[in-house]
Motif scaffolding. Structure first.
Motif, PDB file in Angstrom:
ATOM      1  N   LYS A   1       0.787  -1.143   0.024  1.00 15.20           N
ATOM      2  CA  LYS A   1      -0.071   0.097   0.093  1.00 15.20           C
ATOM      3  C   LYS A   1       0.838   1.286   0.008  1.00 15.20           C
ATOM      4  CE  LYS A   1      -2.355  -1.234   3.711  1.00 15.20           C
ATOM      5  NZ  LYS A   1      -3.284  -1.347   4.980  1.00 15.20           N
ATOM      6  N   ALA A   2       2.010   1.028   0.209  1.00 16.50           N
ATOM      7  CA  ALA A   2       3.072   2.274   0.250  1.00 16.50           C
ATOM      8  C   ALA A   2       3.352   3.058  -0.917  1.00 16.50           C
ATOM      9  CB  ALA A   2       4.081   1.933   0.924  1.00 16.50           C
ATOM     10  N   GLU A   3       3.418   4.245  -0.875  1.00 13.06           N
ATOM     11  CA  GLU A   3       3.536   4.834  -2.210  1.00 13.06           C
ATOM     12  C   GLU A   3       5.186   4.633  -2.574  1.00 13.06           C
ATOM     13  OE1 GLU A   3       2.849   9.174  -1.225  1.00 13.06           O
ATOM     14  OE2 GLU A   3       1.025   9.096  -0.578  1.00 13.06           O
ATOM     15  N   ASN A   4       5.979   4.294  -1.634  1.00 16.00           N
ATOM     16  CA  ASN A   4       7.505   4.196  -2.041  1.00 16.00           C
ATOM     17  C   ASN A   4       8.021   2.776  -2.502  1.00 16.00           C
ATOM     18  OD1 ASN A   4       7.384   2.991   0.408  1.00 16.00           O
ATOM     19  ND2 ASN A   4       9.219   4.258   1.118  1.00 16.00           N
ATOM     20  N   ARG A   5       6.704   1.789  -2.782  1.00 16.77           N
ATOM     21  CA  ARG A   5       6.914   0.355  -2.720  1.00 16.77           C
ATOM     22  C   ARG A   5       7.992   0.114  -3.780  1.00 16.77           C
ATOM     23  NH1 ARG A   5       1.943   1.547  -3.942  1.00 16.77           N
ATOM     24  NH2 ARG A   5       1.130   0.908  -6.227  1.00 16.77           N
ATOM     25  N   ALA A   6       7.968   1.013  -5.150  1.00 11.87           N
ATOM     26  CA  ALA A   6       8.895   0.481  -6.248  1.00 11.87           C
ATOM     27  C   ALA A   6      10.291   0.888  -5.851  1.00 11.87           C
ATOM     28  CB  ALA A   6       8.140   1.459  -7.325  1.00 11.87           C
ATOM     29  N   HIS A   7      10.653   1.558  -4.764  1.00 10.88           N
ATOM     30  CA  HIS A   7      12.157   1.983  -4.703  1.00 10.88           C
ATOM     31  C   HIS A   7      12.396   1.404  -3.072  1.00 10.88           C
ATOM     32  CE1 HIS A   7      11.835   4.348  -8.271  1.00 10.88           C
ATOM     33  NE2 HIS A   7      10.478   4.913  -7.747  1.00 10.88           N
ATOM     34  N   CYS A   8      11.500   0.941  -2.545  1.00 11.74           N
ATOM     35  CA  CYS A   8      11.811   0.511  -1.246  1.00 11.74           C
ATOM     36  C   CYS A   8      11.441  -0.754  -0.564  1.00 11.74           C
ATOM     37  CB  CYS A   8      11.199   1.731  -0.269  1.00 11.74           C
ATOM     38  SG  CYS A   8      11.810   1.597   1.718  1.00 11.74           S
ATOM     39  N   ALA A   9      12.015  -1.938  -1.170  1.00 13.13           N
ATOM     40  CA  ALA A   9      11.569  -3.220  -1.115  1.00 13.13           C
ATOM     41  C   ALA A   9      11.554  -3.623   0.586  1.00 13.13           C
ATOM     42  CB  ALA A   9      12.509  -4.296  -1.587  1.00 13.13           C
ATOM     43  N   PRO A  10      10.563  -4.576   0.842  1.00 10.45           N
ATOM     44  CA  PRO A  10      10.205  -4.959   2.031  1.00 10.45           C
ATOM     45  C   PRO A  10      11.325  -5.799   2.941  1.00 10.45           C
ATOM     46  CG  PRO A  10       9.026  -6.394   0.914  1.00 10.45           C
ATOM     47  CD  PRO A  10       9.611  -5.226  -0.275  1.00 10.45           C
ATOM     48  N   LEU A  11      11.657  -5.095   4.159  1.00 12.08           N
ATOM     49  CA  LEU A  11      12.625  -5.964   4.929  1.00 12.08           C
ATOM     50  C   LEU A  11      12.099  -6.592   6.092  1.00 12.08           C
ATOM     51  CD1 LEU A  11      15.831  -3.392   5.390  1.00 12.08           C
ATOM     52  CD2 LEU A  11      15.779  -5.138   3.660  1.00 12.08           C
ATOM     53  N   HIS A  12      12.906  -7.603   6.681  1.00 14.77           N
ATOM     54  CA  HIS A  12      12.336  -8.162   7.838  1.00 14.77           C
ATOM     55  C   HIS A  12      13.655  -8.714   8.507  1.00 14.77           C
ATOM     56  CE1 HIS A  12       9.500 -10.163  10.526  1.00 14.77           C
ATOM     57  NE2 HIS A  12       9.464 -11.459  10.202  1.00 14.77           N
TER      58      HIS A  12
ATOM     59  N   GLY B   1      21.712  -1.991  -0.994  1.00 14.08           N
ATOM     60  CA  GLY B   1      22.147  -1.945  -2.469  1.00 14.08           C
ATOM     61  C   GLY B   1      20.871  -2.092  -3.276  1.00 14.08           C
ATOM     62  N   GLY B   2      20.776  -1.610  -4.276  1.00 16.62           N
ATOM     63  CA  GLY B   2      19.816  -1.723  -5.190  1.00 16.62           C
ATOM     64  C   GLY B   2      18.272  -1.061  -4.895  1.00 16.62           C
ATOM     65  N   GLN B   3      18.157  -0.519  -3.629  1.00 19.39           N
ATOM     66  CA  GLN B   3      16.963   0.351  -2.947  1.00 19.39           C
ATOM     67  C   GLN B   3      17.369   1.754  -2.997  1.00 19.39           C
ATOM     68  OE1 GLN B   3      14.453  -1.525  -3.062  1.00 19.39           O
ATOM     69  NE2 GLN B   3      15.589  -3.163  -3.592  1.00 19.39           N
ATOM     70  N   THR B   4      16.438   2.685  -3.040  1.00 22.80           N
ATOM     71  CA  THR B   4      16.507   4.053  -3.021  1.00 22.80           C
ATOM     72  C   THR B   4      16.227   4.705  -1.744  1.00 22.80           C
ATOM     73  OG1 THR B   4      15.869   4.086  -5.487  1.00 22.80           O
ATOM     74  CG2 THR B   4      16.009   6.201  -4.157  1.00 22.80           C
ATOM     75  N   CYS B   5      15.355   4.029  -1.092  1.00 22.43           N
ATOM     76  CA  CYS B   5      15.057   4.526   0.269  1.00 22.43           C
ATOM     77  C   CYS B   5      16.076   4.531   1.587  1.00 22.43           C
ATOM     78  CB  CYS B   5      13.609   4.102   0.898  1.00 22.43           C
ATOM     79  SG  CYS B   5      13.590   2.406   1.446  1.00 22.43           S
ATOM     80  N   THR B   6      15.772   5.144   2.468  1.00 26.61           N
ATOM     81  CA  THR B   6      16.748   5.020   3.644  1.00 26.61           C
ATOM     82  C   THR B   6      15.805   4.178   4.604  1.00 26.61           C
ATOM     83  OG1 THR B   6      18.108   7.013   3.143  1.00 26.61           O
ATOM     84  CG2 THR B   6      17.938   6.132   5.605  1.00 26.61           C
ATOM     85  N   TYR B   7      16.355   3.099   5.231  1.00 24.91           N
ATOM     86  CA  TYR B   7      15.303   2.263   6.240  1.00 24.91           C
ATOM     87  C   TYR B   7      15.477   2.590   7.540  1.00 24.91           C
ATOM     88  CZ  TYR B   7      14.554  -0.860   2.079  1.00 24.91           C
ATOM     89  OH  TYR B   7      14.228  -1.678   1.051  1.00 24.91           O
ATOM     90  N   ASN B   8      14.701   2.780   8.295  1.00 26.89           N
ATOM     91  CA  ASN B   8      14.768   3.039   9.738  1.00 26.89           C
ATOM     92  C   ASN B   8      14.740   1.598  10.557  1.00 26.89           C
ATOM     93  OD1 ASN B   8      13.487   6.174  10.680  1.00 26.89           O
ATOM     94  ND2 ASN B   8      14.905   5.671   8.974  1.00 26.89           N
TER      95      ASN B   8
END
Length: 216
Positions: free
Chosen positions: A72-83, A186-193
């Motif tokens: 549902k996130a707007e940035n999903r194309a550039h911010c793959a889900p982490l776990h 690597g390969g992602q554009t966003c900064t994760y917290n």
């Protein structure tokens, strides 16, 4: 031969004519026999059977929640889900957290809301900068820095206390405080917290257990 009186003969003749003129009753045009059958409503079609995705059905609750929020996130194309491969022994109840434009999951514990969690934040103006620029930025911003070898490279994190503050000399493990990391993958554009209120060692363990989720 006996002859009827004139009045009697006339009466008999009248009755005979009346009987001959009286036709048998005709069936009504709308009689039950001739009327078309009353239309009946068609039988309702059976409802479609919901078929759940085997992959989604057997995912742990936290992974299902992360994927649902990421989709549902707007940035999903550039911010793959982490776990996390493992939450380093910490228990909690995962829930969706709010990060405008991005996605986030927090784990609550009894008496401690948002004990730890992770987020893919909305894109910032400089998020498209080269990885070396982000490494230099995080190194200058945060008191601690580490590479993350289990993630697609280059992957690294700058971390410390919330607000990019160093750990206190009297509390070097950050017990009772909020430890926070900014993570690049690597390969992602966003900064994760990634954060933890359970101490510095727990945050570092979460960082080492980060993994990309399969979105297929």
């Amino acid at each position: 031969m006996h002859h009827l009186p004139a009045t009697a003969a006339a009466l008999a003749s009248l009755l005979l004519v009346t009987a001959c003129d009286r036709a048998p009753p005709q069936a009504s045009a709308t009689s039950t026999a001739d009327a078309p059958p009353t239309p009946t409503a068609p039988a309702p079609e059976p409802l479609p059977v919901a078929i759940s995705s085997p992959t989604a059905s057997f995912l742990p609750p936290a992974e299902r929640l992360i994927l649902s929020q990421w989709r549902k996130a707007e940035n999903r194309a550039h911010c793959a889900p982490l776990h996390f491969r493992d939450t380093a022994g910490a228990k909690g109840t995962p829930r969706a957290a709010r990060f405008s434009g991005g996605w986030a999951i927090a784990w609550d514990q009894p008496g401690r809301r948002s004990a730890f969690g992770l987020a893919g934040v909305a894109l910032l103006p400089d998020d498209n900068a080269p990885a070396k620029d982000h490494r230099a930025r995080l190194t200058g911003q945060w008191p601690m820095m580490r590479g993350l070898q289990r993630l697609p490279q280059p992957a690294f994190a700058g971390y410390g206390l919330e607000g990019a503050a160093p750990y206190l000399a009297e509390n070097p493990e950050g017990y009772g405080l909020n430890s926070l990391a900014y993570v690049r993958v690597g390969g992602q554009t966003c900064t994760y917290n990634v954060w933890s209120r359970l101490g510095r060692a727990h945050l570092e363990a979460l960082l080492e257990n980060l993994t990309l989720l399969d979105t297929g």
